[in-house]
Scaffold this active site. Structure first.
Site, PDB file in Angstrom:
ATOM      1  N   LYS A  23       0.850  -1.204   0.000  1.00  0.00           N
ATOM      2  CA  LYS A  23       0.000   0.000   0.000  1.00  0.00           C
ATOM      3  C   LYS A  23       0.879   1.245   0.000  1.00  0.00           C
ATOM      4  O   LYS A  23       0.674   2.157  -0.786  1.00  0.00           O
ATOM      5  CB  LYS A  23      -0.879   0.008   1.242  1.00  0.00           C
ATOM      6  CG  LYS A  23      -1.542   1.347   1.543  1.00  0.00           C
ATOM      7  CD  LYS A  23      -2.489   1.315   2.721  1.00  0.00           C
ATOM      8  CE  LYS A  23      -1.820   1.576   4.026  1.00  0.00           C
ATOM      9  NZ  LYS A  23      -1.465   2.965   4.324  1.00  0.00           N
ATOM     10  N   ASN A  24       1.899   1.253   0.875  1.00  0.00           N
ATOM     11  CA  ASN A  24       2.693   2.476   1.062  1.00  0.00           C
ATOM     12  C   ASN A  24       3.723   2.711  -0.023  1.00  0.00           C
ATOM     13  O   ASN A  24       4.487   3.672   0.038  1.00  0.00           O
ATOM     14  CB  ASN A  24       3.340   2.463   2.455  1.00  0.00           C
ATOM     15  CG  ASN A  24       2.280   2.594   3.531  1.00  0.00           C
ATOM     16  OD1 ASN A  24       1.121   2.910   3.232  1.00  0.00           O
ATOM     17  ND2 ASN A  24       2.641   2.323   4.758  1.00  0.00           N
ATOM     18  N   CYS A 116      -5.518  12.344  11.605  1.00  0.00           N
ATOM     19  CA  CYS A 116      -5.615  10.888  11.607  1.00  0.00           C
ATOM     20  C   CYS A 116      -5.567  10.467  13.079  1.00  0.00           C
ATOM     21  O   CYS A 116      -5.038  11.155  13.910  1.00  0.00           O
ATOM     22  CB  CYS A 116      -4.427  10.310  10.851  1.00  0.00           C
ATOM     23  SG  CYS A 116      -4.633   8.568  10.537  1.00  0.00           S
ATOM     24  N   ARG A 121      -0.534  15.054  12.473  1.00  0.00           N
ATOM     25  CA  ARG A 121       0.421  14.698  11.419  1.00  0.00           C
ATOM     26  C   ARG A 121       0.617  15.911  10.506  1.00  0.00           C
ATOM     27  O   ARG A 121      -0.040  16.068   9.503  1.00  0.00           O
ATOM     28  CB  ARG A 121      -0.073  13.477  10.670  1.00  0.00           C
ATOM     29  CG  ARG A 121      -0.114  12.267  11.603  1.00  0.00           C
ATOM     30  CD  ARG A 121      -0.716  11.059  10.949  1.00  0.00           C
ATOM     31  NE  ARG A 121       0.193  10.483   9.949  1.00  0.00           N
ATOM     32  CZ  ARG A 121      -0.209   9.471   9.165  1.00  0.00           C
ATOM     33  NH1 ARG A 121      -1.453   9.046   9.233  1.00  0.00           N
ATOM     34  NH2 ARG A 121       0.624   8.950   8.293  1.00  0.00           N
ATOM     35  N   PRO A 122       1.503  16.820  10.927  1.00  0.00           N
ATOM     36  CA  PRO A 122       1.737  18.031  10.133  1.00  0.00           C
ATOM     37  C   PRO A 122       2.413  17.709   8.792  1.00  0.00           C
ATOM     38  O   PRO A 122       2.841  16.582   8.564  1.00  0.00           O
ATOM     39  CB  PRO A 122       2.677  18.828  11.026  1.00  0.00           C
ATOM     40  CG  PRO A 122       3.344  17.847  11.896  1.00  0.00           C
ATOM     41  CD  PRO A 122       2.382  16.715  12.085  1.00  0.00           C
ATOM     42  N   ASP A 303       4.614   0.700  11.851  1.00  0.00           N
ATOM     43  CA  ASP A 303       3.375   0.065  11.385  1.00  0.00           C
ATOM     44  C   ASP A 303       3.205  -1.351  11.930  1.00  0.00           C
ATOM     45  O   ASP A 303       2.119  -1.920  11.818  1.00  0.00           O
ATOM     46  CB  ASP A 303       3.322   0.037   9.849  1.00  0.00           C
ATOM     47  CG  ASP A 303       3.163   1.435   9.292  1.00  0.00           C
ATOM     48  OD1 ASP A 303       3.366   1.618   8.087  1.00  0.00           O
ATOM     49  OD2 ASP A 303       2.853   2.352  10.082  1.00  0.00           O
ATOM     50  N   ARG A 396      -8.634  -0.535   4.516  1.00  0.00           N
ATOM     51  CA  ARG A 396      -7.730   0.423   3.877  1.00  0.00           C
ATOM     52  C   ARG A 396      -6.358  -0.199   3.651  1.00  0.00           C
ATOM     53  O   ARG A 396      -5.646   0.155   2.729  1.00  0.00           O
ATOM     54  CB  ARG A 396      -7.564   1.673   4.765  1.00  0.00           C
ATOM     55  CG  ARG A 396      -8.795   2.545   4.853  1.00  0.00           C
ATOM     56  CD  ARG A 396      -8.499   3.802   5.635  1.00  0.00           C
ATOM     57  NE  ARG A 396      -7.320   4.477   5.105  1.00  0.00           N
ATOM     58  CZ  ARG A 396      -6.694   5.457   5.744  1.00  0.00           C
ATOM     59  NH1 ARG A 396      -7.121   5.861   6.915  1.00  0.00           N
ATOM     60  NH2 ARG A 396      -5.633   6.043   5.213  1.00  0.00           N
TER      61      ARG A 396
HETATM   62  C1  EPZ Z   1       4.054   6.939   5.953  1.00  0.00           C
HETATM   63  O1  EPZ Z   1       3.267   7.978   6.522  1.00  0.00           O
HETATM   64  C2  EPZ Z   1       3.148   5.722   5.885  1.00  0.00           C
HETATM   65  N1  EPZ Z   1       2.003   6.006   5.023  1.00  0.00           N
HETATM   66  C3  EPZ Z   1       2.676   5.353   7.292  1.00  0.00           C
HETATM   67  O2  EPZ Z   1       1.891   4.164   7.188  1.00  0.00           O
HETATM   68  C4  EPZ Z   1       3.910   5.057   8.145  1.00  0.00           C
HETATM   69  O3  EPZ Z   1       3.502   4.772   9.471  1.00  0.00           O
HETATM   70  C5  EPZ Z   1       4.844   6.278   8.145  1.00  0.00           C
HETATM   71  O4  EPZ Z   1       5.185   6.625   6.779  1.00  0.00           O
HETATM   72  C6  EPZ Z   1       6.136   6.023   8.911  1.00  0.00           C
HETATM   73  O5  EPZ Z   1       6.800   4.923   8.373  1.00  0.00           O
HETATM   74  C7  EPZ Z   1       2.179   5.969   3.675  1.00  0.00           C
HETATM   75  O6  EPZ Z   1       3.259   5.714   3.178  1.00  0.00           O
HETATM   76  C8  EPZ Z   1       0.959   6.230   2.841  1.00  0.00           C
HETATM   77  P1  EPZ Z   1       6.058  10.398   8.121  1.00  0.00           P
HETATM   78  P2  EPZ Z   1       3.823   9.505   6.568  1.00  0.00           P
HETATM   79  O7  EPZ Z   1       5.931  11.635   7.321  1.00  0.00           O
HETATM   80  O8  EPZ Z   1       4.547   9.805   5.319  1.00  0.00           O
HETATM   81  C9  EPZ Z   1       6.011  13.686  11.503  1.00  0.00           C
HETATM   82  C10 EPZ Z   1       0.040   2.768   7.628  1.00  0.00           C
HETATM   83  O9  EPZ Z   1      -0.471   2.286   8.657  1.00  0.00           O
HETATM   84  N2  EPZ Z   1       5.995  14.655  10.396  1.00  0.00           N
HETATM   85  O10 EPZ Z   1       7.327   9.590   8.031  1.00  0.00           O
HETATM   86  O11 EPZ Z   1       2.680  10.363   6.961  1.00  0.00           O
HETATM   87  C11 EPZ Z   1       4.690  12.916  11.608  1.00  0.00           C
HETATM   88  O12 EPZ Z   1       3.768  13.681  12.371  1.00  0.00           O
HETATM   89  C12 EPZ Z   1       0.507   4.222   7.609  1.00  0.00           C
HETATM   90  O13 EPZ Z   1       0.200   2.131   6.543  1.00  0.00           O
HETATM   91  C13 EPZ Z   1       6.170  16.003  10.681  1.00  0.00           C
HETATM   92  O14 EPZ Z   1       6.332  16.401  11.837  1.00  0.00           O
HETATM   93  O15 EPZ Z   1       4.851   9.393   7.787  1.00  0.00           O
HETATM   94  C14 EPZ Z   1       5.104  11.649  12.311  1.00  0.00           C
HETATM   95  O16 EPZ Z   1       5.153  11.860  13.700  1.00  0.00           O
HETATM   96  C15 EPZ Z   1       0.293   4.896   8.942  1.00  0.00           C
HETATM   97  N3  EPZ Z   1       6.138  16.903   9.666  1.00  0.00           N
HETATM   98  C16 EPZ Z   1       6.521  11.403  11.776  1.00  0.00           C
HETATM   99  O17 EPZ Z   1       6.965  12.662  11.217  1.00  0.00           O
HETATM  100  C17 EPZ Z   1       5.969  16.520   8.355  1.00  0.00           C
HETATM  101  O18 EPZ Z   1       5.971  17.385   7.450  1.00  0.00           O
HETATM  102  C18 EPZ Z   1       6.574  10.336  10.690  1.00  0.00           C
HETATM  103  O19 EPZ Z   1       5.724  10.758   9.641  1.00  0.00           O
HETATM  104  C19 EPZ Z   1       5.790  15.140   8.083  1.00  0.00           C
HETATM  105  C20 EPZ Z   1       5.813  14.231   9.119  1.00  0.00           C
END
Ligand code: EPZ
Length: 416
Positions: A23-24, A116, A121-122, A303, A396
């Protein structure tokens, strides 16, 4: 009327599961097809609600898409640079259309992603990075207005190796003028999959650990590409096999992407055998306790935090699970307590577990995709009947879940 899973626990899971595409990975790949007008054929695409959402998004932006089971043909130019609000609200990943849209058309209007239930999640890292590449960003009534006279290559340092921000910046950089180097980029297998997909379209990208160097090209071509296997789905079945005293083989996987879990299961005394692109998990004894800390790849994946937490409620002794990636990803904890788990979470995002011999079936509610998986694992291992609601979350992220579990011998059915 919402649907529920009815699970009669106690059957050891035995047998093979073929793992679908990730998915990701499928989601960013689909967003990045906006970068080319030429035909793209994607294979090994998982059948998931989130993929359907992204397909609607990419269609609304102009792409012509034909599907044939797990393959997609995507072609045509971008005809709109306004992302529909409902789709971005529905799924955070649709925010990834921002970079391709502004990169291709010079302008994009994309609503901020919906909140979410795994913490705030900024997208500040996405936006700061795009600004460094010459994109003007305005934020008005919950929408991002992005404009550029042309993306300009630059050095960008990510304060945190955000998966989405890294994907966003790679997609902007491939059509930039000049070279971009992303420092402290995410290294998840899905990032490598995006890099190899874009390279197959003619992009010039060199990924060296957390340093990703991209030299912009004028235009991208066509390709046929297979989505990499879903390491999180595979890990979920491996953990379910362990929790139910079973013997499960996951096939069509990339074993290196599952190393963090395989090594942890071995440490808990579970037999884990990697043979080509299959992993066999066999439980010979009650798992030993573990200490888990979730980290960006190659650390233990966030995850799989909820699924392995469910397993550890049945392990010997005290286990500790520290979630460092999201600020509140514990929706599964109170539900596991309802099943009799001796589990608590502190305000420093740490879960303390005293392993018990059994859980007992009861009614539980999924609050996000992976919390749902944790509750299914608990129900499969528990004594008695477990009723899981909130299946929209599970749909999902997991395709053919009930079918696969029944093939493995689980007593589970989906009812209205
Ligand atoms: C991806 O989400 C995945 N989703 C998530 O999978 C996964 O948990 C996550 O990466 C971490 O591996 C997809 O790929 C569609 P991040 P993403 O940006 O990109 C903070 C699942 O269950 N952050 O690495 O949203 C954020 O708040 C889902 O399949 C900022 O602060 O993850 C979080 O605490 C859930 N500012 C941390 O970084 C930003 O601009 C990690 O988020 C972006 C993120």
């Amino acid at each position: 009327m919402s649907e529920k899973l009815i699970i009669q626990g106690g059957n050891p899971l035995q047998g093979k599961v073929k793992i679908p595409g990730a998915k990701n990975s499928a989601l960013p790949l689909l967003a990045s097809t906006l970068l080319t007008d030429k035909p793209v054929k994607l294979t090994n695409v998982p059948e998931l609600k989130d993929v359907q959402t992204m397909l609607s998004m990419v269609r609304k932006l102009g792409k012509d898409i034909t599907t044939n089971s797990n393959s997609l043909q995507i072609t045509g130019p971008v005809t709109s640079n306004k992302a529909p609000v409902d789709l971005v609200r529905k799924m955070r990943a649709s925010f990834l259309v921002l970079a391709p849209l502004v990169g291709r058309t010079g302008e994009a209007i994309v609503p901020l992603p919906g909140g979410c239930n795994i913490g705030t999640r900024p997208v500040d890292l996405h936006l700061e990075g795009l600004k460094k590449l010459g994109v003007k960003i305005k934020h008005e009534d919950g929408r991002i207005f992005a404009k550029t006279d042309g993306i300009i290559g630059n050095d960008v340092f990510l304060n945190y190796p955000s998966v989405g921000a890294t994907e966003q910046l790679i997609m902007a950089a491939v059509v930039a003028r000049g070279t971009t180097t992303i420092y402290n980029g995410a290294q998840e297998p899905e990032i490598r999959d995006l890099v190899s997909f874009l390279t197959s379209l003619g992009a010039d990208i060199n990924m060296n650990g957390s340093i990703i160097k991209v030299t912009g090209v004028n235009e991208l071509g066509k390709t046929t590409y297979g989505v990499l296997p879903d390491r999180i789905a595979a890990g979920t079945y491996m953990i379910a096999g362990t929790a139910t005293n079973g013997n499960v083989e996951v096939t069509d996987v990339d074993t290196s992407s599952l190393k963090p879990l395989s090594l942890k299961l071995k440490k808990a005394g579970i037999t884990v055998k990697e043979v080509d692109n299959t992993i066999k998990v066999k439980r010979d004894q009650r798992p030993d306790n573990l200490e888990i800390i979730t980290l960006p790849f190659p650390g233990f994946p966030t995850d799989l935090q909820a699924p392995i937490t469910a397993l550890l409620t049945l392990a010997k002794g005290k286990s500790v699970v520290k979630e460092t990636v999201f600020d509140s990803r514990f929706g599964h904890v109170p539900e596991l307590s309802k099943m009799g788990a001796d589990i608590s979470v502190t305000n420093s995002s740490t879960v303390f577990i005293n392993g018990k011999k059994t859980l007992r079936g009861t009614e539980v509610e999924a609050t996000d995709i992976r919390a749902g998986a944790a509750l299914v694992i608990g129900g499969l291992a528990a004594k008695g009947e477990t009723v899981v609601s909130g299946l929209g979350h599970l749909d999902r992220g997991y395709s053919k879940l009930v079918e696969n579990l029944r093939t493995l011998g689980a007593d589970v059915e989906r009812v209205k």
